[in-house]
Design a protein around this motif. Structure first.
Motif, PDB file in Angstrom:
ATOM      1  N   GLY A  91       0.743  -1.302   0.068  1.00  0.00           N
ATOM      2  CA  GLY A  91      -0.150  -0.135  -0.048  1.00  0.00           C
ATOM      3  C   GLY A  91       0.885   1.275  -0.001  1.00  0.00           C
ATOM      4  O   GLY A  91       0.403   2.168   0.627  1.00  0.00           O
ATOM      5  N   GLY A  92       2.177   1.086  -0.508  1.00  0.00           N
ATOM      6  CA  GLY A  92       2.933   2.312  -0.766  1.00  0.00           C
ATOM      7  C   GLY A  92       3.837   2.528   0.504  1.00  0.00           C
ATOM      8  O   GLY A  92       4.785   3.619   0.635  1.00  0.00           O
ATOM      9  N   ALA A  93       3.564   1.693   1.591  1.00  0.00           N
ATOM     10  CA  ALA A  93       4.197   2.051   2.966  1.00  0.00           C
ATOM     11  C   ALA A  93       5.279   0.791   3.246  1.00  0.00           C
ATOM     12  O   ALA A  93       4.975  -0.510   2.677  1.00  0.00           O
ATOM     13  N   ASP A 114       5.215   1.912  11.094  1.00  0.00           N
ATOM     14  CA  ASP A 114       4.000   1.537  11.874  1.00  0.00           C
ATOM     15  C   ASP A 114       2.912   0.723  10.876  1.00  0.00           C
ATOM     16  O   ASP A 114       1.849   0.429  11.322  1.00  0.00           O
ATOM     17  N   THR A 115       3.474   0.097   9.890  1.00  0.00           N
ATOM     18  CA  THR A 115       2.863  -0.694   8.905  1.00  0.00           C
ATOM     19  C   THR A 115       3.613  -1.827   8.521  1.00  0.00           C
ATOM     20  O   THR A 115       3.754  -2.453   7.680  1.00  0.00           O
ATOM     21  N   GLU A 134       7.680   4.707  16.298  1.00  0.00           N
ATOM     22  CA  GLU A 134       7.168   4.206  14.838  1.00  0.00           C
ATOM     23  C   GLU A 134       6.859   5.411  14.212  1.00  0.00           C
ATOM     24  O   GLU A 134       6.262   6.579  14.747  1.00  0.00           O
ATOM     25  N   GLU A 135       6.582   5.151  12.835  1.00  0.00           N
ATOM     26  CA  GLU A 135       6.181   6.247  12.027  1.00  0.00           C
ATOM     27  C   GLU A 135       5.901   5.352  10.571  1.00  0.00           C
ATOM     28  O   GLU A 135       6.452   4.349  10.348  1.00  0.00           O
ATOM     29  N   ARG A 136       4.746   6.104   9.723  1.00  0.00           N
ATOM     30  CA  ARG A 136       4.583   5.455   8.527  1.00  0.00           C
ATOM     31  C   ARG A 136       5.914   6.076   7.802  1.00  0.00           C
ATOM     32  O   ARG A 136       6.319   7.135   7.614  1.00  0.00           O
TER      33      ARG A 136
END
Length: 172
Positions: A91-93, A114-115, A134-136
């Motif tokens: 999903g792009g992450a 976070d993904t 955490e971070e996208r």
């Protein structure tokens, strides 16, 4: 939670470790469904990872639990080409590799996506300690970092199984 239970009904202190595996780092693999099917101990030797390839995974890829059937992850890993391992994007992450969570280091702090595909025990522990945040993260964020470190239950940050960001191959 395991099949409606808070814990799996096994006390590993009651499962004998083979004498030849009582030193060094040893992996314990437990296969179960509603009951324990197999408990196996094997020596753990970390893989040497020097390059990663970004691979796009299908949105429906689900690895929230550590399944015995790893065929979807193995199919992704087969796309690594000349690289040692894949870094999975969904999903792009950015998520994980085929066998580990990841922590990106920018020279000051460690950031984990976070993904994630699997909320691994080492990842959870490092987040609780405040060592990770955490971070996208997307592939566009990679230039912010110096390197990515692979972590799992048997690999900590101190093991430094890491890849410089410039050794991450982009999508083709």
């Amino acid at each position: 939670e395991v099949f409606g239970q808070d814990t799996l009904p096994v006390d590993l202190r009651e499962v004998p470790i083979p004498a030849d595996l009582r030193t060094g780092v040893v992996k314990c693999r437990i296969v179960y469904d509603r009951t324990i099917r197999e408990i196996a101990y094997t020596p753990y030797v970390p893989r040497r990872i020097e390059s990663l390839r970004l691979i796009e995974a299908a949105e429906e890829l689900d690895y929230r639990l550590k399944y015995e059937d790893r065929s979807a992850l193995l199919r992704l890993q087969a796309e690594r080409g000349d690289c040692d391992e894949v870094l999975i994007v969904r999903g792009g992450a950015i998520t994980d590799t085929s066998y580990s969570n990841v922590a990106f280091f920018d020279g000051k702090e460690y950031v984990t996506p976070d993904t994630y595909l699997l909320d691994g025990t080492r990842r959870q522990h490092l987040l609780r300690q405040g060592i990770l945040r955490e971070e996208r993260l997307t592939p566009a964020d990679l230039p912010r970092f110096e390197r990515v470190v692979l972590i799992n239950a048997l690999l900590g940050l101190e093991d430094n199984i890491s890849v410089p960001i410039e050794r991450i191959e982009r999508f083709r």
